[in-house]
Each structure stands twice: as C-alpha cells, then as structure tokens.
Scaffold this motif. Structure first.
Motif, PDB file in Angstrom:
ATOM      1  N   VAL A 197       0.782  -1.136   0.117  1.00 41.71           N
ATOM      2  CA  VAL A 197      -0.048   0.088   0.195  1.00 41.71           C
ATOM      3  C   VAL A 197       0.821   1.345   0.043  1.00 41.71           C
ATOM      4  O   VAL A 197       1.761   1.280   0.820  1.00 41.71           O
ATOM      5  CB  VAL A 197      -0.946   0.051   1.164  1.00 41.71           C
ATOM      6  N   ARG A 198       0.851   2.001  -0.866  1.00 42.06           N
ATOM      7  CA  ARG A 198       1.429   3.441  -1.022  1.00 42.06           C
ATOM      8  C   ARG A 198       0.553   4.571  -0.995  1.00 42.06           C
ATOM      9  O   ARG A 198       0.484   5.180  -0.160  1.00 42.06           O
ATOM     10  CB  ARG A 198       2.458   3.295  -2.116  1.00 42.06           C
ATOM     11  N   THR A 199      -0.058   4.906  -2.214  1.00 41.15           N
ATOM     12  CA  THR A 199      -0.675   5.938  -2.170  1.00 41.15           C
ATOM     13  C   THR A 199      -2.372   5.671  -2.132  1.00 41.15           C
ATOM     14  O   THR A 199      -2.957   6.786  -2.121  1.00 41.15           O
ATOM     15  CB  THR A 199      -0.610   6.769  -3.597  1.00 41.15           C
ATOM     16  N   SER A 200      -2.670   4.714  -2.314  1.00 41.07           N
ATOM     17  CA  SER A 200      -3.987   4.287  -2.370  1.00 41.07           C
ATOM     18  C   SER A 200      -4.449   2.854  -1.804  1.00 41.07           C
ATOM     19  O   SER A 200      -3.585   1.987  -1.928  1.00 41.07           O
ATOM     20  CB  SER A 200      -4.790   4.695  -3.735  1.00 41.07           C
ATOM     21  N   ALA A 201      -5.699   2.631  -1.539  1.00 38.81           N
ATOM     22  CA  ALA A 201      -6.102   1.311  -1.009  1.00 38.81           C
ATOM     23  C   ALA A 201      -5.709   0.255  -2.109  1.00 38.81           C
ATOM     24  O   ALA A 201      -5.983   0.543  -3.209  1.00 38.81           O
ATOM     25  CB  ALA A 201      -7.406   1.325  -0.613  1.00 38.81           C
ATOM     26  N   PRO A 202      -5.831  -1.059  -1.849  1.00 38.16           N
ATOM     27  CA  PRO A 202      -5.471  -1.926  -2.795  1.00 38.16           C
ATOM     28  C   PRO A 202      -6.963  -2.497  -3.662  1.00 38.16           C
ATOM     29  O   PRO A 202      -7.786  -1.805  -3.269  1.00 38.16           O
ATOM     30  CB  PRO A 202      -5.090  -3.299  -2.101  1.00 38.16           C
ATOM     31  N   LYS A 203      -6.552  -2.904  -4.773  1.00 37.41           N
ATOM     32  CA  LYS A 203      -7.922  -3.401  -5.430  1.00 37.41           C
ATOM     33  C   LYS A 203      -8.454  -4.505  -4.778  1.00 37.41           C
ATOM     34  O   LYS A 203      -7.644  -5.237  -4.186  1.00 37.41           O
ATOM     35  CB  LYS A 203      -7.525  -3.781  -7.116  1.00 37.41           C
ATOM     36  N   PHE A 204      -9.744  -4.733  -4.935  1.00 38.88           N
ATOM     37  CA  PHE A 204     -10.438  -6.286  -4.280  1.00 38.88           C
ATOM     38  C   PHE A 204      -9.421  -7.362  -4.999  1.00 38.88           C
ATOM     39  O   PHE A 204      -9.131  -8.227  -4.115  1.00 38.88           O
ATOM     40  CB  PHE A 204     -11.593  -6.271  -4.774  1.00 38.88           C
ATOM     41  N   SER A 205      -9.428  -7.282  -6.123  1.00 40.95           N
ATOM     42  CA  SER A 205      -8.289  -8.717  -6.735  1.00 40.95           C
ATOM     43  C   SER A 205      -7.031  -8.774  -5.879  1.00 40.95           C
ATOM     44  O   SER A 205      -6.468  -9.901  -5.865  1.00 40.95           O
ATOM     45  CB  SER A 205      -8.391  -8.581  -8.366  1.00 40.95           C
ATOM     46  N   ASP A 206      -6.432  -7.715  -5.395  1.00 41.04           N
ATOM     47  CA  ASP A 206      -5.108  -7.740  -4.756  1.00 41.04           C
ATOM     48  C   ASP A 206      -5.422  -8.204  -3.311  1.00 41.04           C
ATOM     49  O   ASP A 206      -4.294  -8.617  -2.722  1.00 41.04           O
ATOM     50  CB  ASP A 206      -4.391  -6.413  -4.756  1.00 41.04           C
ATOM     51  N   ALA A 207      -6.346  -8.120  -2.719  1.00 42.58           N
ATOM     52  CA  ALA A 207      -6.814  -8.583  -1.242  1.00 42.58           C
ATOM     53  C   ALA A 207      -7.624  -9.764  -1.292  1.00 42.58           C
ATOM     54  O   ALA A 207      -7.748 -10.339  -0.287  1.00 42.58           O
ATOM     55  CB  ALA A 207      -7.278  -7.446  -0.691  1.00 42.58           C
ATOM     56  N   ALA A 208      -7.982 -10.272  -2.477  1.00 40.05           N
ATOM     57  CA  ALA A 208      -8.905 -11.453  -2.471  1.00 40.05           C
ATOM     58  C   ALA A 208      -8.532 -12.618  -2.077  1.00 40.05           C
ATOM     59  O   ALA A 208      -7.395 -13.243  -2.371  1.00 40.05           O
ATOM     60  CB  ALA A 208      -9.609 -11.519  -3.713  1.00 40.05           C
ATOM     61  N   ILE A 209      -9.256 -13.360  -1.349  1.00 38.80           N
ATOM     62  CA  ILE A 209      -8.917 -14.609  -0.651  1.00 38.80           C
ATOM     63  C   ILE A 209     -10.199 -15.806  -0.954  1.00 38.80           C
ATOM     64  O   ILE A 209     -11.121 -15.190  -0.985  1.00 38.80           O
ATOM     65  CB  ILE A 209      -8.614 -14.635   0.762  1.00 38.80           C
ATOM     66  N   LEU A 210      -9.564 -16.875  -1.222  1.00 39.48           N
ATOM     67  CA  LEU A 210     -10.817 -18.092  -1.475  1.00 39.48           C
ATOM     68  C   LEU A 210     -11.332 -18.633  -0.120  1.00 39.48           C
ATOM     69  O   LEU A 210     -10.271 -19.334   0.738  1.00 39.48           O
ATOM     70  CB  LEU A 210     -10.357 -18.874  -2.424  1.00 39.48           C
ATOM     71  N   VAL A 211     -12.486 -18.579   0.151  1.00 43.79           N
ATOM     72  CA  VAL A 211     -13.045 -19.242   1.331  1.00 43.79           C
ATOM     73  C   VAL A 211     -13.768 -20.505   0.509  1.00 43.79           C
ATOM     74  O   VAL A 211     -14.827 -20.474   0.025  1.00 43.79           O
ATOM     75  CB  VAL A 211     -13.984 -18.524   2.183  1.00 43.79           C
ATOM     76  N   ALA A 212     -13.159 -21.881   0.796  1.00 37.60           N
ATOM     77  CA  ALA A 212     -13.680 -22.983  -0.263  1.00 37.60           C
ATOM     78  C   ALA A 212     -13.888 -24.257   0.794  1.00 37.60           C
ATOM     79  O   ALA A 212     -14.472 -25.162   0.370  1.00 37.60           O
ATOM     80  CB  ALA A 212     -12.760 -23.373  -1.200  1.00 37.60           C
ATOM     81  N   GLY A 213     -13.632 -24.249   2.164  1.00 38.45           N
ATOM     82  CA  GLY A 213     -13.771 -25.241   2.998  1.00 38.45           C
ATOM     83  C   GLY A 213     -14.131 -24.933   4.391  1.00 38.45           C
ATOM     84  O   GLY A 213     -14.771 -24.023   4.566  1.00 38.45           O
ATOM     85  N   PRO A 214     -14.150 -25.825   5.220  1.00 41.54           N
ATOM     86  CA  PRO A 214     -14.802 -25.647   6.685  1.00 41.54           C
ATOM     87  C   PRO A 214     -13.984 -24.551   7.316  1.00 41.54           C
ATOM     88  O   PRO A 214     -14.590 -23.682   8.133  1.00 41.54           O
ATOM     89  CB  PRO A 214     -14.894 -26.772   7.306  1.00 41.54           C
ATOM     90  N   ASN A 215     -12.688 -24.571   7.248  1.00 45.98           N
ATOM     91  CA  ASN A 215     -11.927 -23.522   8.079  1.00 45.98           C
ATOM     92  C   ASN A 215     -10.901 -22.889   7.072  1.00 45.98           C
ATOM     93  O   ASN A 215     -10.291 -23.463   6.595  1.00 45.98           O
ATOM     94  CB  ASN A 215     -11.194 -24.324   9.065  1.00 45.98           C
ATOM     95  N   THR A 216     -10.843 -21.416   7.012  1.00 45.25           N
ATOM     96  CA  THR A 216      -9.869 -20.718   6.389  1.00 45.25           C
ATOM     97  C   THR A 216      -9.221 -19.989   7.230  1.00 45.25           C
ATOM     98  O   THR A 216      -9.863 -19.116   7.963  1.00 45.25           O
ATOM     99  CB  THR A 216     -10.419 -20.172   5.333  1.00 45.25           C
ATOM    100  N   ASN A 217      -7.993 -19.742   7.397  1.00 46.65           N
ATOM    101  CA  ASN A 217      -7.092 -19.083   8.383  1.00 46.65           C
ATOM    102  C   ASN A 217      -6.331 -17.979   7.391  1.00 46.65           C
ATOM    103  O   ASN A 217      -5.285 -18.336   6.380  1.00 46.65           O
ATOM    104  CB  ASN A 217      -6.146 -19.741   9.060  1.00 46.65           C
ATOM    105  N   ILE A 218      -6.163 -16.836   7.874  1.00 43.42           N
ATOM    106  CA  ILE A 218      -5.549 -15.699   7.117  1.00 43.42           C
ATOM    107  C   ILE A 218      -4.893 -15.006   8.381  1.00 43.42           C
ATOM    108  O   ILE A 218      -5.269 -14.948   9.348  1.00 43.42           O
ATOM    109  CB  ILE A 218      -6.122 -14.891   6.123  1.00 43.42           C
ATOM    110  N   GLN A 219      -3.772 -14.359   7.838  1.00 46.88           N
ATOM    111  CA  GLN A 219      -3.045 -13.108   8.917  1.00 46.88           C
ATOM    112  C   GLN A 219      -2.755 -12.115   8.116  1.00 46.88           C
ATOM    113  O   GLN A 219      -2.387 -11.825   6.997  1.00 46.88           O
ATOM    114  CB  GLN A 219      -1.727 -14.065   9.089  1.00 46.88           C
ATOM    115  N   ILE A 220      -3.189 -10.963   8.815  1.00 44.45           N
ATOM    116  CA  ILE A 220      -2.723  -9.584   8.288  1.00 44.45           C
ATOM    117  C   ILE A 220      -2.057  -8.786   9.393  1.00 44.45           C
ATOM    118  O   ILE A 220      -2.349  -8.656  10.420  1.00 44.45           O
ATOM    119  CB  ILE A 220      -4.310  -8.862   8.315  1.00 44.45           C
ATOM    120  N   GLN A 221      -1.003  -8.283   8.574  1.00 44.49           N
ATOM    121  CA  GLN A 221       0.021  -7.418   9.432  1.00 44.49           C
ATOM    122  C   GLN A 221      -0.528  -5.910   9.107  1.00 44.49           C
ATOM    123  O   GLN A 221      -0.657  -5.279   7.880  1.00 44.49           O
ATOM    124  CB  GLN A 221       1.258  -7.718   8.723  1.00 44.49           C
TER     125      GLN A 221
END
Length: 151
Positions: free
Chosen positions: A123-147
């Motif tokens: 992230v520099r001058t603007s928020a990211p696009k949806f496609s740059d932040a998109a994650i797939l939820v496809a199973g019973p448990n999805t785990n992600i980490q955000i810094q």
C-alpha cells in the motif's frame, strides 16, 4: 417382498443417502479466522470488515458483508467470521484508536490509524484493489494473517 424388489429398495436408499450427503456438503458454509498482528498499542478497538465483491471495497460501509469490532487485549488478536458461503472475499482491518468507526486521516489524506488488508498487499498512495486482497474461502476453515501498517 421378492429378492429383486429388496435389492431395488436398498439401491434407492443408498442413492438417496448419497444424494443427501452431497447436497449437505455443497450447502456447508465455512469459517474464516483472521489473525491480526502488528498493533502499536492496546488503545481503542480493531474493526474487521469482509467484502464479497469489488463494489465498495474497502471504504463503503453499505457494501460490507460482515463486520466485527473487537476491544484490544493484546498486540495480536483473532477474529472469526462464521457461515460464509464458498467464494472470494477481501478483508479490511483498521485499528480504530478513538473508537469512532472511521479510519482517521491527516490533512494530506494519509491514515493516522493502523490498517491492513487480506493477502497483505503493498500500500503506497491508495487502497488496494479487491483482486489484490481477495482470498478464497472454500472449505470448513480458512485462516489468514493480516499485518497492520502505520504511516
């Protein structure tokens, strides 16, 4: 009951159970757990928002699918969202230090509170696009980490 009829009834029962099982699995919704790291302090709250499409991401409150604001007890925390259908989502997080539900900015428009996005895009001058932040939820448990990032 004749042997042939018993076999047909048994076969129909097996097919029925199989079809029910496949339908139940297809309708199974998943859980997304977001681990948020990098909080500067324990002041205020962290608000985590999920978006299901690019429309409104990441700022339009009317387009948020689910949101949770959590009081901070540690410099790392976890937030869980239940009952998500399989699909692509993007997550936006803000460290709402003054608990006003806004990402506060300075006179130049730069955030003065911490923020982050799923997939931790640059992230520099603007928020990211949806496609740059998109994650797939496809199973019973999805785990992600955000810094979280602070300017």
């Amino acid at each position: 009951m004749s042997k042939g009829l018993k076999s047909s009834v048994l076969l129909l029962a097996v097919i029925g159970n199989l079809a029910w099982s496949l339908t139940a699995k297809a309708n199974l919704n998943g859980k997304l757990t977001v681990e948020i790291d990098g909080l500067r302090n324990k002041v205020g709250q962290v608000c985590t928002s999920i978006f299901a499409s690019s429309q409104g991401f990441p700022n339009n409150r009317d387009r948020i699918l689910q949101r949770q604001c959590t009081k901070i007890n540690d410099t790392s925390l976890k937030v869980t969202f239940d009952n998500l259908k399989a699909g692509n989502y993007a997550v936006a997080v803000m460290h709402d230090q003054n608990s006003d539900l806004n990402l506060n900015r300075n006179d130049l428009g730069m955030p003065i509170e911490g923020f982050g996005f799923s997939r931790n895009p640059e992230v520099r001058t603007s928020a990211p696009k949806f496609s740059d932040a998109a994650i797939l939820v496809a199973g019973p448990n999805t785990n992600i980490q955000i810094q979280l990032k602070y300017f």
